[in-house]
Design an enzyme around this catalytic site. Structure first.
Site, mmCIF file in Angstrom:
data_model
loop_
_atom_site.group_PDB
_atom_site.id
_atom_site.type_symbol
_atom_site.label_atom_id
_atom_site.label_comp_id
_atom_site.label_asym_id
_atom_site.label_seq_id
_atom_site.Cartn_x
_atom_site.Cartn_y
_atom_site.Cartn_z
ATOM 1 N N LYS A 22 0.936 -1.163 0.132
ATOM 2 C CA LYS A 22 -0.118 0.143 0.034
ATOM 3 C C LYS A 22 0.900 1.168 -0.017
ATOM 4 O O LYS A 22 0.573 2.133 -0.900
ATOM 5 C CB LYS A 22 -0.931 -0.059 1.010
ATOM 6 C CG LYS A 22 -1.449 1.395 1.587
ATOM 7 C CD LYS A 22 -2.605 1.286 2.726
ATOM 8 C CE LYS A 22 -1.700 1.697 4.082
ATOM 9 N NZ LYS A 22 -1.559 3.109 4.176
ATOM 10 N N ASN A 23 2.001 1.310 0.970
ATOM 11 C CA ASN A 23 2.533 2.433 1.137
ATOM 12 C C ASN A 23 3.973 2.745 -0.122
ATOM 13 O O ASN A 23 4.472 3.653 -0.091
ATOM 14 C CB ASN A 23 3.405 2.565 2.278
ATOM 15 C CG ASN A 23 2.298 2.562 3.444
ATOM 16 O OD1 ASN A 23 1.092 2.989 3.268
ATOM 17 N ND2 ASN A 23 2.879 2.282 4.648
ATOM 18 N N ARG A 92 -5.177 11.102 4.400
ATOM 19 C CA ARG A 92 -4.412 12.060 4.615
ATOM 20 C C ARG A 92 -3.028 12.194 3.734
ATOM 21 O O ARG A 92 -2.529 13.062 3.515
ATOM 22 C CB ARG A 92 -4.203 12.335 6.152
ATOM 23 C CG ARG A 92 -3.435 11.223 6.607
ATOM 24 C CD ARG A 92 -2.767 11.579 8.113
ATOM 25 N NE ARG A 92 -2.110 12.736 8.049
ATOM 26 C CZ ARG A 92 -0.814 12.980 7.355
ATOM 27 N NH1 ARG A 92 -0.294 11.828 6.703
ATOM 28 N NH2 ARG A 92 -0.393 14.365 7.421
ATOM 29 N N CYS A 116 -4.831 12.493 12.167
ATOM 30 C CA CYS A 116 -5.464 11.269 12.144
ATOM 31 C C CYS A 116 -5.493 10.599 13.437
ATOM 32 O O CYS A 116 -5.182 11.010 14.500
ATOM 33 C CB CYS A 116 -4.761 10.404 11.026
ATOM 34 S SG CYS A 116 -3.234 9.609 11.511
ATOM 35 N N ARG A 121 -0.644 14.992 12.457
ATOM 36 C CA ARG A 121 0.227 14.706 11.330
ATOM 37 C C ARG A 121 0.816 15.983 10.711
ATOM 38 O O ARG A 121 0.246 16.259 9.564
ATOM 39 C CB ARG A 121 -0.465 13.874 10.302
ATOM 40 C CG ARG A 121 -1.226 12.369 10.964
ATOM 41 C CD ARG A 121 -0.036 11.587 11.342
ATOM 42 N NE ARG A 121 0.624 10.556 10.416
ATOM 43 C CZ ARG A 121 0.377 9.751 9.657
ATOM 44 N NH1 ARG A 121 -1.062 9.238 9.751
ATOM 45 N NH2 ARG A 121 0.913 9.375 8.686
ATOM 46 N N PRO A 122 1.820 16.576 11.060
ATOM 47 C CA PRO A 122 2.344 17.667 10.462
ATOM 48 C C PRO A 122 3.060 17.565 9.238
ATOM 49 O O PRO A 122 3.266 16.338 8.974
ATOM 50 C CB PRO A 122 3.405 18.138 11.725
ATOM 51 C CG PRO A 122 3.665 17.048 12.195
ATOM 52 C CD PRO A 122 2.358 16.077 12.689
ATOM 53 N N ILE A 123 2.767 18.401 8.414
ATOM 54 C CA ILE A 123 3.681 18.530 7.093
ATOM 55 C C ILE A 123 4.639 19.669 6.927
ATOM 56 O O ILE A 123 4.888 19.806 5.788
ATOM 57 C CB ILE A 123 2.634 18.332 6.107
ATOM 58 C CG1 ILE A 123 1.748 19.662 5.914
ATOM 59 C CG2 ILE A 123 1.600 17.250 5.930
ATOM 60 C CD1 ILE A 123 0.746 20.038 4.761
ATOM 61 N N ASP A 124 5.131 19.989 8.421
ATOM 62 C CA ASP A 124 6.117 21.097 7.927
ATOM 63 C C ASP A 124 7.386 20.653 7.023
ATOM 64 O O ASP A 124 7.823 21.417 6.314
ATOM 65 C CB ASP A 124 6.305 21.608 9.262
ATOM 66 C CG ASP A 124 7.045 20.250 10.033
ATOM 67 O OD1 ASP A 124 6.151 19.348 10.272
ATOM 68 O OD2 ASP A 124 8.222 20.604 10.636
ATOM 69 N N LEU A 125 7.861 19.512 7.221
ATOM 70 C CA LEU A 125 8.820 18.939 6.560
ATOM 71 C C LEU A 125 8.626 19.070 5.006
ATOM 72 O O LEU A 125 9.613 19.137 4.243
ATOM 73 C CB LEU A 125 9.407 17.689 7.160
ATOM 74 C CG LEU A 125 9.767 17.594 8.543
ATOM 75 C CD1 LEU A 125 10.198 16.124 8.959
ATOM 76 C CD2 LEU A 125 10.927 18.452 8.897
ATOM 77 N N ASP A 305 4.633 0.553 11.898
ATOM 78 C CA ASP A 305 3.164 0.016 11.490
ATOM 79 C C ASP A 305 3.126 -1.471 11.789
ATOM 80 O O ASP A 305 2.057 -1.962 11.708
ATOM 81 C CB ASP A 305 3.339 -0.029 9.837
ATOM 82 C CG ASP A 305 3.099 1.462 9.468
ATOM 83 O OD1 ASP A 305 3.371 1.540 8.186
ATOM 84 O OD2 ASP A 305 2.993 2.381 10.091
ATOM 85 N N ILE A 327 7.883 6.926 16.882
ATOM 86 C CA ILE A 327 7.593 7.366 15.695
ATOM 87 C C ILE A 327 6.386 8.544 15.774
ATOM 88 O O ILE A 327 6.424 9.508 15.614
ATOM 89 C CB ILE A 327 7.340 6.531 14.327
ATOM 90 C CG1 ILE A 327 8.795 5.722 14.457
ATOM 91 C CG2 ILE A 327 7.189 7.356 13.233
ATOM 92 C CD1 ILE A 327 10.064 6.515 13.982
ATOM 93 N N ARG A 397 -8.471 -0.288 4.743
ATOM 94 C CA ARG A 397 -7.754 0.741 4.013
ATOM 95 C C ARG A 397 -6.613 -0.028 3.792
ATOM 96 O O ARG A 397 -5.982 0.681 2.698
ATOM 97 C CB ARG A 397 -7.589 1.838 4.882
ATOM 98 C CG ARG A 397 -8.730 2.877 5.332
ATOM 99 C CD ARG A 397 -8.158 3.900 6.115
ATOM 100 N NE ARG A 397 -6.888 4.747 5.542
ATOM 101 C CZ ARG A 397 -5.958 4.970 6.433
ATOM 102 N NH1 ARG A 397 -5.991 4.848 7.748
ATOM 103 N NH2 ARG A 397 -4.852 5.375 5.713
#
Ligand code: EPZ
Length: 418
Positions: A22-23, A92, A116, A121-125, A305, A327, A397
């Site tokens: 999936k990933n 997301r 989530c 779940r930041p996306i600053d990076l 995971d 994590i 999912r």
């Protein structure tokens, strides 16, 4: 809504064919925007998240068809550069479309992906990496609007080896003039698969699997065909199920080296593991033994995971096991549900202490998130009596027909509509 009904206490036996990751398929589907052509992807699992990504591609103007486990994406024509909120809310990790949209269209617009079940779940990076490459990024009112001014290859140093930020940087960098180096890049196998796909389209990308990835932008792109790597987390999940239930299960078509940290813990817990080529055979007699502390880390460390699924194993083991979730901030939500089945788990911050040796009993529980839900299935399979697991959509999912796979291994599990 559907529920999974499980009558536990039965050993598992037989073999499972591991499906595509999936990933890996999610970032590669996003990357199909880059070559303005035809992309044939084999070994694509039929999952809710994959369908969400396909809906986004169709919204943008791509023609997408599926024949069994082969998905074909024709990205010749792109009509839009925005990802609507409804589609962002479905998944997301749709933030992975930012980089390829900017690379293809010169701009991108989407709503900020919400938190989530695992916490904020930041996306600053992601956004810092795009700014570094010359992208203007405006965030206001929950929306992100990106515009490529003059994209130029630069050094990007990630403060954390974020999988998604590494992927977005790789994809955006293909449209930059010059050389981009992504330093402290994520080393997950899914990053290597994305690099392999990009190279097949003509992009110049190297270094994936190590901590520095180099992208030389500006190459011409062409049609491609690619086979998605096996899902290492699906592999880990079914290994944990076999370990917790006892029995003799073989996983076929997997990559054993991708789950080395998981199989080593299961061996320590008393499982007999034989690896032959792309198959892993696990034999286990109950009860398992408790194992040394499990610390989740970026690859090649123990995968976050697989933490919940291994915790379900620890609940059935004799002795006390300890987990450190390094994590995500909030990845113990399955603990409360496991406790309803009789598990004895104490959580303090990032540490969870599991007191095994207490027989689990069936209960009505609810999936809290994708991997937490998988952990509840494992615990239910090992428990005495009937369990009912709600909110199965979380599990769907990331697992294709989990009840069919487990039934074929001898589990008493069925899906009912509530
Ligand atoms: C990917 O998520 C996976 N999802 C996750 O799998 C997996 O748990 C995670 O990598 C870690 O391995 C997909 O590939 C679709 P990260 P991603 O960016 O990219 C923080 C599953 O169960 N962070 O490596 O979102 C973040 O909050 C899913 O299949 C920032 O602070 O993970 C987290 O604490 C769940 N700022 C840590 O880094 C950022 O800009 C790891 O996140 C980005 C991330």
């Amino acid at each position: 809504m559907s529920v999974l009904v499980v009558n536990g206490g039965r050993p598992l036996a037989g073999s499972v064919a591991v499906r595509g990751a999936k990933n890996s398929v999610l970032p590669i589907l996003a990357a199909t925007l880059l070559n303005a052509g035809r992309n044939v992807l084999h070994n694509c699992p039929d999952l809710r998240d994959v369908e969400s990504a396909i809906r986004i591609l169709r919204h943008l103007g791509c023609r997408v068809t599926r024949e069994g486990e082969t998905v074909t994406v024709d990205s010749s024509v792109i009509e839009r550069w925005d990802v609507p909120d409804a589609l962002m809310r479905e998944m997301r990790s749709s933030v992975i479309f930012l980089g390829p949209l900017i690379a293809r269209c010169g701009r991108a617009c989407m709503t900020t992906p919400g938190g989530c079940e695992l916490g904020p779940r930041p996306i600053d990076l992601h956004l810092d990496a795009l700014r570094r490459l010359g992208v203007s990024v405006e965030e206001a009112g929950g929306r992100i609007v990106c515009e490529a001014r003059h994209m130029e290859g630069r050094d990007i140093i990630l403060s954390f080896p974020s999988v998604g930020a590494t992927e977005n940087a790789m994809l955006a960098a293909t449209a930059c003039s010059g050389v981009t180096r992504i330093i402290n890049a994520a080393r997950e196998p899914e990053i290597c698969d994305l690099q392999e796909f990009l190279r097949k389209t003509g992009a110049s990308v190297s270094g994936a699997g190590g901590s520095e990835i180099v992208v030389v932008g500006g190459s011409t792109r062409h049609d491609t065909e690619h086979r998605i790597i096996p899902d290492r987390i699906e592999t880990a999940t079914y290994l944990c199920a076999a370990a917790a239930c006892g029995g003799d299960v073989t996983l076929c078509g997997c990559e054993p080296e991708h789950v080395g940290t998981v199989t080593s813990v299961l061996s320590e817990a008393g499982c007999e593991i034989d690896i032959a080529g792309r198959s892993i055979r696990l034999r286990a007699d109950r009860p398992l033994r408790a194992f040394a502390p499990v610390r989740t880390m970026p690859y090649p460390g123990f995968p976050t995971d697989a933490q919940a699924q291994m915790m379900a194993c620890a609940c059935t083991a004799q002795g006390t096991s300890i987990f450190l979730e390094n994590i995500f901030e909030n990845r113990y939500r399955h603990v409360g549900e496991l406790s309803r089945m009789g598990a004895r788990i104490r959580v303090s911050g990032r540490v969870a202490v599991v007191e095994g040796g207490v027989p689990l009993h069936g209960a009505s529980v609810r999936s809290t998130d994708l991997r937490g839900g998988a952990a509840l299935v494992i615990a239910a399979l090992a428990a005495e009596g009937e369990s009912r697991i709600g909110d199965v959509h979380h599990i769907d999912r990331g697992y294709q027909s989990i009840e069919c796979v487990l039934s074929r291994l001898g589990a008493d599990i069925r899906r009912e509509n509530e």
